[in-house]
Design a protein around this motif. Structure first.
Motif, PDB file in Angstrom:
ATOM      1  N   HIS A 190      -2.267  32.669 -30.771  1.00 44.62           N
ATOM      2  CA  HIS A 190      -0.891  32.245 -30.585  1.00 44.62           C
ATOM      3  C   HIS A 190      -0.062  32.672 -31.763  1.00 44.62           C
ATOM      4  O   HIS A 190      -0.145  32.071 -32.814  1.00 44.62           O
ATOM      5  CB  HIS A 190      -0.828  30.720 -30.511  1.00 44.62           C
ATOM      6  CG  HIS A 190      -0.772  30.226 -29.134  1.00 44.62           C
ATOM      7  ND1 HIS A 190       0.292  30.442 -28.322  1.00 44.62           N
ATOM      8  CD2 HIS A 190      -1.645  29.516 -28.425  1.00 44.62           C
ATOM      9  CE1 HIS A 190       0.068  29.880 -27.153  1.00 44.62           C
ATOM     10  NE2 HIS A 190      -1.111  29.311 -27.180  1.00 44.62           N
ATOM     11  N   ASP A 191       0.708  33.704 -31.610  1.00 43.34           N
ATOM     12  CA  ASP A 191       1.466  34.152 -32.767  1.00 43.34           C
ATOM     13  C   ASP A 191       2.942  34.372 -32.482  1.00 43.34           C
ATOM     14  O   ASP A 191       3.695  34.673 -33.391  1.00 43.34           O
ATOM     15  CB  ASP A 191       0.882  35.467 -33.300  1.00 43.34           C
ATOM     16  CG  ASP A 191      -0.539  35.286 -33.774  1.00 43.34           C
ATOM     17  OD1 ASP A 191      -0.790  34.268 -34.421  1.00 43.34           O
ATOM     18  OD2 ASP A 191      -1.369  36.148 -33.488  1.00 43.34           O
ATOM     19  N   THR A 192       3.310  34.283 -31.221  1.00 45.14           N
ATOM     20  CA  THR A 192       4.731  34.472 -30.896  1.00 45.14           C
ATOM     21  C   THR A 192       5.580  33.601 -31.796  1.00 45.14           C
ATOM     22  O   THR A 192       5.222  32.467 -32.071  1.00 45.14           O
ATOM     23  CB  THR A 192       4.975  34.053 -29.432  1.00 45.14           C
ATOM     24  OG1 THR A 192       4.349  35.023 -28.605  1.00 45.14           O
ATOM     25  CG2 THR A 192       6.445  33.980 -29.107  1.00 45.14           C
ATOM     26  N   GLY A 212       3.841  39.433 -26.231  1.00 43.36           N
ATOM     27  CA  GLY A 212       3.415  38.821 -24.973  1.00 43.36           C
ATOM     28  C   GLY A 212       1.913  38.682 -24.834  1.00 43.36           C
ATOM     29  O   GLY A 212       1.170  38.727 -25.809  1.00 43.36           O
ATOM     30  N   ARG A 220       4.953  43.397 -17.136  1.00 41.37           N
ATOM     31  CA  ARG A 220       5.031  41.926 -17.162  1.00 41.37           C
ATOM     32  C   ARG A 220       6.006  41.430 -18.236  1.00 41.37           C
ATOM     33  O   ARG A 220       6.000  41.888 -19.361  1.00 41.37           O
ATOM     34  CB  ARG A 220       3.635  41.371 -17.438  1.00 41.37           C
ATOM     35  CG  ARG A 220       3.556  39.842 -17.545  1.00 41.37           C
ATOM     36  CD  ARG A 220       3.567  39.355 -18.975  1.00 41.37           C
ATOM     37  NE  ARG A 220       3.318  37.918 -19.078  1.00 41.37           N
ATOM     38  CZ  ARG A 220       3.518  37.216 -20.186  1.00 41.37           C
ATOM     39  NH1 ARG A 220       3.956  37.796 -21.279  1.00 41.37           N
ATOM     40  NH2 ARG A 220       3.286  35.928 -20.215  1.00 41.37           N
ATOM     41  N   ASP A 223       8.058  34.394 -20.784  1.00 43.54           N
ATOM     42  CA  ASP A 223       9.226  33.524 -20.954  1.00 43.54           C
ATOM     43  C   ASP A 223      10.125  33.970 -22.104  1.00 43.54           C
ATOM     44  O   ASP A 223      11.328  33.694 -22.113  1.00 43.54           O
ATOM     45  CB  ASP A 223       8.778  32.085 -21.247  1.00 43.54           C
ATOM     46  CG  ASP A 223       7.951  32.025 -22.528  1.00 43.54           C
ATOM     47  OD1 ASP A 223       6.968  32.794 -22.638  1.00 43.54           O
ATOM     48  OD2 ASP A 223       8.294  31.245 -23.435  1.00 43.54           O
ATOM     49  N   SER A 224       9.517  34.644 -23.096  1.00 46.74           N
ATOM     50  CA  SER A 224      10.218  34.816 -24.382  1.00 46.74           C
ATOM     51  C   SER A 224      11.578  35.499 -24.299  1.00 46.74           C
ATOM     52  O   SER A 224      12.493  35.110 -25.019  1.00 46.74           O
ATOM     53  CB  SER A 224       9.321  35.545 -25.379  1.00 46.74           C
ATOM     54  OG  SER A 224       8.130  34.824 -25.552  1.00 46.74           O
ATOM     55  N   THR A 243       6.612  28.432 -27.003  1.00 46.88           N
ATOM     56  CA  THR A 243       5.534  29.378 -27.234  1.00 46.88           C
ATOM     57  C   THR A 243       4.379  29.008 -26.314  1.00 46.88           C
ATOM     58  O   THR A 243       4.242  27.863 -25.920  1.00 46.88           O
ATOM     59  CB  THR A 243       5.093  29.386 -28.712  1.00 46.88           C
ATOM     60  OG1 THR A 243       3.999  30.283 -28.890  1.00 46.88           O
ATOM     61  CG2 THR A 243       4.676  28.015 -29.193  1.00 46.88           C
ATOM     62  N   GLY A 244       3.581  29.994 -25.975  1.00 51.40           N
ATOM     63  CA  GLY A 244       2.450  29.716 -25.095  1.00 51.40           C
ATOM     64  C   GLY A 244       2.498  30.570 -23.854  1.00 51.40           C
ATOM     65  O   GLY A 244       3.199  31.587 -23.811  1.00 51.40           O
ATOM     66  N   GLY A 246       3.604  32.179 -20.970  1.00 48.23           N
ATOM     67  CA  GLY A 246       4.963  32.327 -20.464  1.00 48.23           C
ATOM     68  C   GLY A 246       5.126  31.979 -18.997  1.00 48.23           C
ATOM     69  O   GLY A 246       6.141  31.407 -18.593  1.00 48.23           O
TER      70      GLY A 246
HETATM   71  C1  SD4 Z   1       4.523  35.123 -23.493  1.00 46.84           C
HETATM   72  N1  SD4 Z   1       5.246  33.080 -24.535  1.00 46.84           N
HETATM   73  O1  SD4 Z   1       4.748  36.319 -23.447  1.00 46.84           O
HETATM   74  C2  SD4 Z   1       4.724  34.389 -24.808  1.00 46.84           C
HETATM   75  C3  SD4 Z   1       3.456  34.412 -25.570  1.00 46.84           C
HETATM   76  C4  SD4 Z   1       3.304  33.415 -26.662  1.00 46.84           C
HETATM   77  O2  SD4 Z   1       2.134  32.549 -28.383  1.00 46.84           O
HETATM   78  O3  SD4 Z   1       4.103  32.548 -26.859  1.00 46.84           O
HETATM   79  N2  SD4 Z   1       2.247  33.458 -27.433  1.00 46.84           N
HETATM   80  O4  SD4 Z   1       4.091  34.493 -22.536  1.00 46.84           O
END
Ligand code: SD4
Length: 332
Positions: A190-192, A212, A220, A223-224, A243-244, A246
């Protein structure tokens, strides 16, 4: 001027004026009664531990008197340049075909926003998003069009994936992971980065930038880059960023949901918690489904909440530079 080009130009001007948000149009504050004067302190919060460095980069600008918008952009750019970060910017993981495609967005206290998606080979997608916001009548550009826009406006280019990332991808390809493989997004990956800032005038801005989901299908978007999902700001209330995974955040328009819950009087933490609970209600299979939100309100109060344990955010004020572990719904 020929009549036809005049008509064309007028049409563009018309669109530009229609799409400008109804709120105050200036960078500067805000003699609007919607925006009472702020007597709190400037503050920055950013997702995950790398948020500390991003906050420091943004903070410098706020100390120089720059706005929260400049601060979140600088913070996001800092992480986009980090070659050790595997889900943002130059160090990001590629899609299934080996292309690193970047998503980012930015939003300010006047509800101005800009966004890019599926952008390859450009060092700072967040700045392209800001440029779109400030110089076009549009909000979102994706793929080849976003790239063309970035090149035309002389944004710095990069070569991705980095050699070590390419090696990992080649190994993964050999292992022939199934297309429906569970998300690589988990508590270790998780690094976004999502950033929110309030400056000493009370102006709230946010940004979000990512490469992503590792090994995603080409094309693809998560959410970001989606205003309302990965990020949402409403100066009447506050802002939130996600974050997480998407796909799950989009399903509940996550960041917008957090802001609307704050509008109903919930604290930032409570609003993030209820949003996480809503997200959980919409998913039967929660294995590996980490998501988290952080939020700030117009009083400068902040909070966050995550599905699983292990999430934290970085908080920076004049006297604080700390990592905050959030509460969570369940343990891994
Ligand atoms: C995504 N939300 O592309 C982003 C990925 C993300 O920590 O947050 N990673 O789905």
């Amino acid at each position: 001027m020929k009549r036809r080009s005049f008509v064309k130009l007028s049409a563009v001007g018309l669109v530009a004026s229609i799409v400008k948000p109804a709120l105050a149009a200036d960078e500067d504050m805000i003699s609007d009664p919607l925006f009472p004067s702020y007597d709190g302190e400037a503050k920055m919060i950013s997702t995950w531990s790398h948020g500390q460095e991003a906050n420091r980069a943004g903070w410098k600008l706020m100390e120089e008197g720059k706005s929260s918008l400049e601060a979140v952009e600088a913070g996001a750019r800092h992480t986009e340049s980090d070659i050790t970060n595997r889900s943002v910017g130059i160090g990001g993981m590629p899609d299934r075909e080996g292309h690193v495609t970047l998503d980012a967005c930015i939003m300010d206290w006047n509800s101005n926003c800009g966004s890019v998606g599926f952008l390859e080979g450009i060092a700072h997608p967040v700045s392209v998003a800001k440029h779109i916001m400030q110089n076009t009548p549009h909000i979102m550009l994706v793929g080849a069009g976003a790239k063309q826009y970035a090149l035309k406006n002389k944004f710095e280019t990069i070569k991705t994936p980095l050699p070590e990332v390419k090696k990992e991808w080649e190994k993964w390809k050999k292992e022939q992971a199934a297309i429906a493989k569970k998300p690589e997004i988990n508590h270790e990956n998780h690094d976004t980065i999502g950033l929110l800032a309030i400056d000493d005038q009370g102006r709230i801005s946010g940004a979000c930038t990512t490469s992503g989901w590792a090994y995603k299908l080409p094309g693809r978007l998560g959410d970001s880059p989606i205003i309302g999902s990965g990020l949402f700001i409403d100066q009447e209330v506050g802002g939130a960023v996600a974050t997480g995974l998407g796909e799950s955040i989009i399903r509940i328009a996550g960041s917008h949901t957090v802001v609307e819950l704050m509008r109903q009087g919930k604290s930032p933490e409570q609003a993030c918690k209820e949003t996480v609970e809503r997200l959980i209600r919409k998913h039967k299979d929660m294995s590996g489904l980490q998501c988290a939100f952080i939020a700030i309100n117009t009083k400068g109060e902040v909070g966050g909440y995550s599905v699983f344990n292990g999430f934290n955010y970085a908080l920076k004020t004049k006297n604080q530079d700390v990592l905050v572990d959030t509460l969570f719904d369940r343990k891994w």
